[in-house]
Design a protein around this motif. Structure first.
Motif, PDB file in Angstrom:
ATOM      1  N   ARG A 147       3.520  -1.996  52.669  1.00 22.94           N
ATOM      2  CA  ARG A 147       2.815  -2.099  51.387  1.00 22.94           C
ATOM      3  C   ARG A 147       3.524  -1.294  50.305  1.00 22.94           C
ATOM      4  O   ARG A 147       3.717  -1.782  49.173  1.00 22.94           O
ATOM      5  CB  ARG A 147       1.373  -1.622  51.554  1.00 22.94           C
ATOM      6  CG  ARG A 147       0.503  -1.879  50.328  1.00 22.94           C
ATOM      7  CD  ARG A 147      -0.939  -1.486  50.578  1.00 22.94           C
ATOM      8  NE  ARG A 147      -1.099  -0.070  50.850  1.00 22.94           N
ATOM      9  CZ  ARG A 147      -1.447   0.443  52.037  1.00 22.94           C
ATOM     10  NH1 ARG A 147      -1.679  -0.363  53.064  1.00 22.94           N
ATOM     11  NH2 ARG A 147      -1.566   1.750  52.207  1.00 22.94           N
ATOM     12  N   VAL A 148       3.934  -0.086  50.639  1.00 26.80           N
ATOM     13  CA  VAL A 148       4.620   0.759  49.655  1.00 26.80           C
ATOM     14  C   VAL A 148       5.945   0.118  49.238  1.00 26.80           C
ATOM     15  O   VAL A 148       6.316   0.124  48.058  1.00 26.80           O
ATOM     16  CB  VAL A 148       4.846   2.187  50.225  1.00 26.80           C
ATOM     17  CG1 VAL A 148       5.782   2.981  49.317  1.00 26.80           C
ATOM     18  CG2 VAL A 148       3.514   2.908  50.382  1.00 26.80           C
ATOM     19  N   THR A 149       6.654  -0.460  50.215  1.00 27.22           N
ATOM     20  CA  THR A 149       7.912  -1.147  49.903  1.00 27.22           C
ATOM     21  C   THR A 149       7.658  -2.330  48.976  1.00 27.22           C
ATOM     22  O   THR A 149       8.404  -2.563  48.018  1.00 27.22           O
ATOM     23  CB  THR A 149       8.590  -1.628  51.201  1.00 27.22           C
ATOM     24  OG1 THR A 149       8.830  -0.512  52.062  1.00 27.22           O
ATOM     25  CG2 THR A 149       9.915  -2.317  50.882  1.00 27.22           C
ATOM     26  N   SER A 150       6.592  -3.074  49.252  1.00 26.91           N
ATOM     27  CA  SER A 150       6.255  -4.224  48.416  1.00 26.91           C
ATOM     28  C   SER A 150       5.850  -3.790  47.009  1.00 26.91           C
ATOM     29  O   SER A 150       6.166  -4.470  46.025  1.00 26.91           O
ATOM     30  CB  SER A 150       5.115  -5.028  49.062  1.00 26.91           C
ATOM     31  OG  SER A 150       5.521  -5.573  50.291  1.00 26.91           O
ATOM     32  N   LEU A 200       7.263  -3.205  41.133  1.00 24.25           N
ATOM     33  CA  LEU A 200       7.680  -2.362  40.013  1.00 24.25           C
ATOM     34  C   LEU A 200       9.059  -2.754  39.502  1.00 24.25           C
ATOM     35  O   LEU A 200       9.345  -2.643  38.306  1.00 24.25           O
ATOM     36  CB  LEU A 200       7.682  -0.889  40.439  1.00 24.25           C
ATOM     37  CG  LEU A 200       6.302  -0.254  40.676  1.00 24.25           C
ATOM     38  CD1 LEU A 200       6.444   1.095  41.373  1.00 24.25           C
ATOM     39  CD2 LEU A 200       5.563  -0.080  39.347  1.00 24.25           C
ATOM     40  N   GLN A 201       9.917  -3.214  40.402  1.00 27.25           N
ATOM     41  CA  GLN A 201      11.253  -3.646  39.998  1.00 27.25           C
ATOM     42  C   GLN A 201      11.210  -4.965  39.223  1.00 27.25           C
ATOM     43  O   GLN A 201      12.049  -5.202  38.352  1.00 27.25           O
ATOM     44  CB  GLN A 201      12.140  -3.838  41.235  1.00 27.25           C
ATOM     45  CG  GLN A 201      12.615  -2.553  41.887  1.00 27.25           C
ATOM     46  CD  GLN A 201      13.512  -2.863  43.067  1.00 27.25           C
ATOM     47  OE1 GLN A 201      13.076  -2.914  44.200  1.00 27.25           O
ATOM     48  NE2 GLN A 201      14.788  -3.067  42.781  1.00 27.25           N
ATOM     49  N   LEU A 234       5.367   7.104  46.486  1.00 24.25           N
ATOM     50  CA  LEU A 234       6.634   6.737  45.859  1.00 24.25           C
ATOM     51  C   LEU A 234       7.150   7.844  44.954  1.00 24.25           C
ATOM     52  O   LEU A 234       8.355   8.143  44.931  1.00 24.25           O
ATOM     53  CB  LEU A 234       6.459   5.439  45.065  1.00 24.25           C
ATOM     54  CG  LEU A 234       6.321   4.148  45.884  1.00 24.25           C
ATOM     55  CD1 LEU A 234       5.895   2.994  44.988  1.00 24.25           C
ATOM     56  CD2 LEU A 234       7.617   3.806  46.595  1.00 24.25           C
ATOM     57  N   GLU A 235       6.253   8.467  44.199  1.00 27.75           N
ATOM     58  CA  GLU A 235       6.656   9.569  43.313  1.00 27.75           C
ATOM     59  C   GLU A 235       7.194  10.742  44.126  1.00 27.75           C
ATOM     60  O   GLU A 235       8.207  11.363  43.745  1.00 27.75           O
ATOM     61  CB  GLU A 235       5.466  10.000  42.459  1.00 27.75           C
ATOM     62  CG  GLU A 235       5.069   8.967  41.415  1.00 27.75           C
ATOM     63  CD  GLU A 235       3.832   9.368  40.631  1.00 27.75           C
ATOM     64  OE1 GLU A 235       3.702   8.963  39.469  1.00 27.75           O
ATOM     65  OE2 GLU A 235       2.976  10.095  41.204  1.00 27.75           O
ATOM     66  N   ASN A 236       6.548  11.034  45.227  1.00 25.48           N
ATOM     67  CA  ASN A 236       7.016  12.131  46.079  1.00 25.48           C
ATOM     68  C   ASN A 236       8.370  11.830  46.702  1.00 25.48           C
ATOM     69  O   ASN A 236       9.112  12.743  47.073  1.00 25.48           O
ATOM     70  CB  ASN A 236       5.991  12.410  47.183  1.00 25.48           C
ATOM     71  CG  ASN A 236       4.704  13.013  46.632  1.00 25.48           C
ATOM     72  OD1 ASN A 236       4.686  13.572  45.537  1.00 25.48           O
ATOM     73  ND2 ASN A 236       3.617  12.901  47.394  1.00 25.48           N
ATOM     74  N   ALA A 237       8.698  10.535  46.819  1.00 24.66           N
ATOM     75  CA  ALA A 237       9.996  10.139  47.372  1.00 24.66           C
ATOM     76  C   ALA A 237      11.096  10.139  46.313  1.00 24.66           C
ATOM     77  O   ALA A 237      12.238   9.788  46.601  1.00 24.66           O
ATOM     78  CB  ALA A 237       9.887   8.744  47.993  1.00 24.66           C
ATOM     79  N   GLY A 238      10.749  10.511  45.073  1.00 21.03           N
ATOM     80  CA  GLY A 238      11.741  10.622  44.015  1.00 21.03           C
ATOM     81  C   GLY A 238      11.855   9.418  43.110  1.00 21.03           C
ATOM     82  O   GLY A 238      12.782   9.343  42.284  1.00 21.03           O
ATOM     83  N   ILE A 239      10.951   8.445  43.234  1.00 24.97           N
ATOM     84  CA  ILE A 239      10.968   7.268  42.367  1.00 24.97           C
ATOM     85  C   ILE A 239      10.282   7.628  41.053  1.00 24.97           C
ATOM     86  O   ILE A 239       9.102   7.986  41.047  1.00 24.97           O
ATOM     87  CB  ILE A 239      10.246   6.072  43.014  1.00 24.97           C
ATOM     88  CG1 ILE A 239      10.813   5.778  44.398  1.00 24.97           C
ATOM     89  CG2 ILE A 239      10.344   4.852  42.108  1.00 24.97           C
ATOM     90  CD1 ILE A 239      12.270   5.390  44.405  1.00 24.97           C
TER      91      ILE A 239
END
Length: 318
Positions: free
Chosen positions: A12-15, A20-21, A49-54
């Motif tokens: 889900r997070v990947t999707s 967003l892209q 996602l924000e914690n992963a640096g996005i």
């Protein structure tokens, strides 16, 4: 939490990242509806996602987007997605308009450029095993980028000036406000508000002799193209036919084009109701293709029109 839960979350997070892209702004509620989870879950996914640096811009309640200028590595496609691309490309080769061909081909080259080697081999192996057979009329458009020009005018909300040739080969100049485009019966059309007729009209793209995107803005907020396709001041006539059931599979695809409203199964066949503005020419000529399987219930004068048409055909055959 079990392993299955984490796998679902990763997917889900990947999707969400793909969303967003591909879009300028993404609403949490839309994501929640898409993935069938709560809005609160989407908030947590965004935080992941924000914690992963996005770098994500936005806030709960409005929408989210990637910070302008941020670039992500190419998206990886599954085997099933690659196969769908190949099939879609074959369809586009048959049904696309020539003014879109070069742009679509360029886009597909970019998509293929990010495929893994195994996926590229899959494309090579399978693309010759798919074919689409269809009748296509000879392309006669003389205007480069005509459909992109129409779509740009819709996006920018500016009027178009066109020189248009009617079915009777009569040319006229029109100022139109394009609502959208659609493909029907092997031709592309633009649905638009004609400022001269003060009504909605559809124009066949290959009959547009000249097109200019003006600087004149229009302020009307138009809806979906389907909302306007049936709008017209032209008077429509109700037609009822009693048709043998065995012919239905052969006419179902074209019924809507000729004004289909409803059909009802009876002991004697299918009772089909139409509303058409082509009662004098188009409808009778379509009806004659299956007239031996149909009975005209109303209007009565359509029987006379059909009799005259059949008589004229008979004279040509003598």
């Amino acid at each position: 939490m079990n392993e299955d839960h984490y796998i679902k979350k990763i997917d889900r997070v990947t999707s969400i990242l793909v969303q967003l892209q591909s879009k300028p702004i993404v609403r949490a509620q839309d994501l929640a509806d898409k993935f069938e989870v709560s809005v609160r879950t989407i908030y947590r996914d965004i935080k992941t996602l924000e914690n992963a640096g996005i770098p994500i811009f936005g806030e709960a309640g409005s929408g989210y987007s990637l910070v302008d200028g941020y670039k992500l590595p190419p998206v990886m496609f599954s085997k099933e997605e690659v196969l769908s691309f190949i099939t879609a490309e074959k369809l586009m080769q048959n049904f696309s308009h020539e003014s879109l061909d070069s742009h679509y081909n360029s886009a597909m080259e970019k998509v293929k450029s990010v495929l893994r080697n195994s996926e590229k081999n899959l494309v090579t192996d399978i693309e010759n095993q798919i074919n689409i057979y269809s009748y296509q009329p000879e392309k006669t458009d003389s205007i480069k980028n005509i459909i992109p020009t129409i779509l740009e005018s819709i996006s920018e909300k500016t009027q178009l000036k066109i020189n248009y040739e009617s079915a009777k080969t009569e040319a006229s100049e029109r100022i139109i406000e394009a609502v959208g485009i659609f493909y029907e019966f092997n031709y592309w059309y633009v649905m638009a508000f004609c400022t001269m007729r003060k009504d909605y009209r559809q124009f066949r793209v290959d009959r547009i002799l000249k097109i200019i995107k003006t600087e004149n803005p229009f302020h009307q907020e138009y809806g979906k193209v389907a909302d306007y396709k049936q709008k017209s001041n032209t008077e429509k006539v109700q037609v009822k036919l009693l048709v043998e059931k065995k012919i239905m599979p052969h006419i179902m695809n074209s019924m809507k084009y000729y004004g289909w409203i409803s059909d009802e199964e009876t002991e004697n066949g299918m009772l089909i109701t139409f509303e058409t503005s082509w009662i004098d020419e188009g409808f009778p000529r379509w009806l004659i293709t299956f007239a031996d399987y149909a009975e005209i219930i109303e209007p009565e004068y359509l029987k006379d029109t059909m009799a005259d048409l059949i008589q004229n055909i008979s004279k040509k055959l003598k």
